[in-house]
Design an enzyme around this catalytic site. Structure first.
Site, mmCIF file in Angstrom:
data_model
loop_
_atom_site.group_PDB
_atom_site.id
_atom_site.type_symbol
_atom_site.label_atom_id
_atom_site.label_comp_id
_atom_site.label_asym_id
_atom_site.label_seq_id
_atom_site.Cartn_x
_atom_site.Cartn_y
_atom_site.Cartn_z
ATOM 1 N N LYS A 13 0.830 -1.209 0.000
ATOM 2 C CA LYS A 13 0.000 0.000 0.000
ATOM 3 C C LYS A 13 0.865 1.259 0.000
ATOM 4 O O LYS A 13 0.624 2.183 -0.757
ATOM 5 C CB LYS A 13 -0.927 0.033 1.226
ATOM 6 C CG LYS A 13 -1.872 -1.156 1.319
ATOM 7 C CD LYS A 13 -2.845 -1.018 2.485
ATOM 8 C CE LYS A 13 -2.213 -1.038 3.857
ATOM 9 N NZ LYS A 13 -1.604 -2.311 4.242
ATOM 10 N N ARG A 88 -9.042 0.926 9.100
ATOM 11 C CA ARG A 88 -8.646 -0.447 9.398
ATOM 12 C C ARG A 88 -9.733 -1.181 10.167
ATOM 13 O O ARG A 88 -9.598 -2.367 10.414
ATOM 14 C CB ARG A 88 -7.375 -0.424 10.246
ATOM 15 C CG ARG A 88 -6.099 -0.711 9.442
ATOM 16 C CD ARG A 88 -4.957 -0.588 10.407
ATOM 17 N NE ARG A 88 -3.784 -1.309 10.079
ATOM 18 C CZ ARG A 88 -2.699 -0.755 9.519
ATOM 19 N NH1 ARG A 88 -2.715 0.488 9.128
ATOM 20 N NH2 ARG A 88 -1.620 -1.474 9.338
ATOM 21 N N ARG A 171 0.201 -9.141 13.521
ATOM 22 C CA ARG A 171 -0.393 -8.097 12.673
ATOM 23 C C ARG A 171 -1.305 -8.706 11.618
ATOM 24 O O ARG A 171 -2.347 -8.163 11.286
ATOM 25 C CB ARG A 171 0.716 -7.278 11.975
ATOM 26 C CG ARG A 171 1.415 -6.328 12.929
ATOM 27 C CD ARG A 171 2.690 -5.788 12.327
ATOM 28 N NE ARG A 171 2.499 -4.947 11.189
ATOM 29 C CZ ARG A 171 3.442 -4.705 10.282
ATOM 30 N NH1 ARG A 171 4.627 -5.260 10.389
ATOM 31 N NH2 ARG A 171 3.196 -3.896 9.286
HETATM 32 P P1 AMP Z 1 1.284 0.489 8.946
HETATM 33 O O1 AMP Z 1 2.477 1.314 8.683
HETATM 34 O O2 AMP Z 1 0.065 0.952 8.186
HETATM 35 O O3 AMP Z 1 1.533 -0.992 8.773
HETATM 36 O O4 AMP Z 1 0.905 0.698 10.496
HETATM 37 C C1 AMP Z 1 1.800 0.327 11.518
HETATM 38 C C2 AMP Z 1 1.054 0.216 12.836
HETATM 39 O O5 AMP Z 1 0.467 1.490 13.177
HETATM 40 C C3 AMP Z 1 -0.115 -0.754 12.853
HETATM 41 O O6 AMP Z 1 0.287 -2.092 13.097
HETATM 42 C C4 AMP Z 1 -0.964 -0.186 13.993
HETATM 43 O O7 AMP Z 1 -0.409 -0.497 15.256
HETATM 44 C C5 AMP Z 1 -0.798 1.315 13.783
HETATM 45 N N1 AMP Z 1 -1.837 1.841 12.860
HETATM 46 C C6 AMP Z 1 -1.641 2.383 11.633
HETATM 47 N N2 AMP Z 1 -2.802 2.741 11.074
HETATM 48 C C7 AMP Z 1 -3.769 2.402 11.958
HETATM 49 C C8 AMP Z 1 -5.178 2.484 11.955
HETATM 50 N N3 AMP Z 1 -5.850 3.005 10.926
HETATM 51 N N4 AMP Z 1 -5.845 2.028 13.053
HETATM 52 C C9 AMP Z 1 -5.198 1.528 14.111
HETATM 53 N N5 AMP Z 1 -3.863 1.398 14.176
HETATM 54 C C10 AMP Z 1 -3.147 1.833 13.110
#
Ligand code: AMP
Length: 217
Positions: A13, A88, A171
């Site tokens: 993404k 999410r 995750r």
């Molecule tokens: P990402 O970089 O999108 O993989 O996000 C890394 C981490 O940030 C995730 O595993 C969550 O702990 C937190 N996070 C990011 N976006 C969200 C979201 N929309 N809702 C809740 N937690 C989030």
């Protein structure tokens, strides 16, 4: 253009959002990036978020909804944006929908990027990011010229704490339990598309562009 990218962690993404952002001159809005910045700066938000992120858990809905509502008020979001990693949960999707209604706006496309678990694992464990300019690398698929050094700005590369194997499994489970249902949520809407996230960055980008350019539903 307002676009949502869905898909499990490691689907690409962020990589695709950066390319789309460049092509259409609209910002990539990544809740993960915003949270990581807060963690690095040790703000109150960052300290709270870190405990969830390190365990591979989602940060509470009210926190991320607040972040997005503020971010979408910024001037650079007026012409559109790419949401990467948000929503999410269905509660986040409902909040976004309410917020958009208030602003008299709507989402133009929702694109779900599909990748199998074994491929995700390979991608995530090899992922490296620049501390300075946030450029992404991969030790197998897109290695930097010098180990741990960014080709683009010379900054130091790091591996995200949550890209370690034990956290990745968590995750992925969280994705299946809390985020995968967003496909049904947005699937009822004609602007939802599911694409294969394999076949190289350019191949996936071409699939996305053909949706963005030719979908007028
Ligand atoms: P990402 O970089 O999108 O993989 O996000 C890394 C981490 O940030 C995730 O595993 C969550 O702990 C937190 N996070 C990011 N976006 C969200 C979201 N929309 N809702 C809740 N937690 C989030």
């Amino acid at each position: 253009m307002r676009l949502i990218l869905l898909g499990p962690p490691g689907a690409g993404k962020g990589t695709q959002a950066k390319l789309i952002s460049k092509k259409y001159s609209i910002p990539q809005v990544s809740t993960g990036d915003i949270l990581r910045m807060a963690v690095a700066e040790k703000t109150q938000l960052g300290i709270k978020a870190k405990s969830f992120m390190d365990k591979g858990l989602l940060v509470p809905d009210d926190v991320v909804i607040g972040i997005i509502e503020n971010r979408l008020k910024d001037d650079d979001s007026k012409r559109g944006y790419i949401l990467d990693g948000f929503p999410r949960t269905t509660a986040q999707a409902d909040a976004l929908s309410k917020n958009l209604k208030k602003m008299g706006a709507e989402i133009d496309h929702v694109i779900d990027i599909e990748v199998e678990y074994n491929e995700l694992l390979k991608r995530l464990t090899g992922r490296r990011t620049c501390r300075k300019c946030n450029e992404g690398f991969h030790i197998l698929f897109n290695p930097p010229k010098k180990e741990w050094i960014c080709d683009k700005c010379g900054g130091e590369l790091y591996q995200r704490d949550d890209d370690r194997e034990e956290t990745i499994l968590k995750r992925f489970k969280v994705y299946q339990e809390q985020s995968a249902q967003l496909k049904d949520y947005y699937g009822k809407n004609g602007r939802f598309f599911s694409i294969k996230g394999t076949g190289g960055v350019k191949g996936v980008f071409d699939r996305i562009i053909s949706i963005l350019e030719y979908d007028n539903s």
